[in-house]
Design a protein around this motif. Structure first.
Motif, PDB file in Angstrom:
ATOM      1  N   GLU A   1      -4.309   6.510  -3.720  1.00  0.00           N
ATOM      2  CA  GLU A   1      -4.911   5.207  -3.998  1.00  0.00           C
ATOM      3  C   GLU A   1      -4.542   4.224  -2.895  1.00  0.00           C
ATOM      4  O   GLU A   1      -3.554   4.400  -2.191  1.00  0.00           O
ATOM      5  N   GLY A   2      -5.342   3.174  -2.756  1.00  0.00           N
ATOM      6  CA  GLY A   2      -5.040   2.119  -1.805  1.00  0.00           C
ATOM      7  C   GLY A   2      -5.749   2.252  -0.478  1.00  0.00           C
ATOM      8  O   GLY A   2      -5.559   1.434   0.411  1.00  0.00           O
ATOM      9  N   GLY A   3      -6.567   3.265  -0.337  1.00  0.00           N
ATOM     10  CA  GLY A   3      -7.287   3.472   0.914  1.00  0.00           C
ATOM     11  C   GLY A   3      -8.781   3.301   0.710  1.00  0.00           C
ATOM     12  O   GLY A   3      -9.223   2.542  -0.145  1.00  0.00           O
TER      13      GLY A   3
ATOM     14  N   THR B   1      -6.855   1.226  10.063  1.00  0.00           N
ATOM     15  CA  THR B   1      -7.612   0.344   9.176  1.00  0.00           C
ATOM     16  C   THR B   1      -7.005   0.299   7.783  1.00  0.00           C
ATOM     17  O   THR B   1      -6.907  -0.756   7.172  1.00  0.00           O
ATOM     18  N   PHE B   2      -6.600   1.454   7.277  1.00  0.00           N
ATOM     19  CA  PHE B   2      -6.071   1.553   5.920  1.00  0.00           C
ATOM     20  C   PHE B   2      -4.549   1.665   5.878  1.00  0.00           C
ATOM     21  O   PHE B   2      -3.955   1.700   4.814  1.00  0.00           O
ATOM     22  N   LYS B   3      -3.930   1.786   7.060  1.00  0.00           N
ATOM     23  CA  LYS B   3      -2.462   1.914   7.156  1.00  0.00           C
ATOM     24  C   LYS B   3      -1.947   3.092   6.323  1.00  0.00           C
ATOM     25  O   LYS B   3      -0.929   3.005   5.650  1.00  0.00           O
ATOM     26  N   MET B   4      -2.673   4.198   6.379  1.00  0.00           N
ATOM     27  CA  MET B   4      -2.281   5.394   5.645  1.00  0.00           C
ATOM     28  C   MET B   4      -2.999   6.614   6.207  1.00  0.00           C
ATOM     29  O   MET B   4      -3.969   6.494   6.946  1.00  0.00           O
ATOM     30  N   THR B   5      -2.507   7.790   5.834  1.00  0.00           N
ATOM     31  CA  THR B   5      -3.185   9.033   6.186  1.00  0.00           C
ATOM     32  C   THR B   5      -4.327   9.239   5.198  1.00  0.00           C
ATOM     33  O   THR B   5      -4.132   9.138   3.987  1.00  0.00           O
TER      34      THR B   5
END
Length: 149
Positions: free
Chosen positions: A61-63, A95-99
């Motif tokens: 979640e969070g992306g 952009t999402f600061k995640m993989t």
């Protein structure tokens, strides 16, 4: 009168330019194959334009918005398990600061179903988000119907 003519001409030209800029980098096609008299597999294929990608169903979640299939319940069929997908590409996106997990070029999702009638029509929607290295388009939801013969 000349002013009205040029105004109408400008409106038509700008309308054509605006329509030409509508992006549609993902094309969906659907198919089904009977395994036997009691089971079939649905195939939902996304053709993705070069430079674009859609996201996996399996992400934290969070992306970005994950790809999601929703099947309309029916007496003619029942779902067996979850919608399957091939191995995705995993990459850190600033952009999402995640993989994130995504697919390029094309991807085929599969859903196994139990047949409760000879020729059901499976209805549903697919929700997905598509991005390239510069932008993401708003999530889109598309309805589909898949006839099983």
């Amino acid at each position: 009168m000349k002013h009205l003519f040029f105004t109408l001409l400008a409106i038509l030209f700008l309308g054509g330019v605006a329509e030409a800029q509508i992006l549609n980098p993902v094309k969906w096609t659907y198919a089904a194959k009977k395994i036997n008299d009691k089971e079939a597999v649905l195939y939902m294929k996304a053709q993705i334009d070069k430079g674009w990608h859609i996201y996996s169903q399996n992400m934290a979640e969070g992306g970005p918005v994950k790809t999601k299939f929703t099947f309309k319940p029916g007496k003619e069929y029942g779902l067996i398990g979850k919608t399957m997908e091939p191995k995705s590409i995993a990459k850190f996106e600033d952009t999402f600061k995640m993989t994130v997990n995504y697919f390029e070029k094309e991807v085929v999702f599969q859903q196994k179903i139990k047949l409760n009638s000879k020729s059901p029509v499976v209805q549903g929607t697919v929700e997905f988000m598509v991005c390239d290295d510069k932008q993401c388009l708003p999530p889109e939801e598309i309805e589909f119907k898949i006839a099983i013969k």
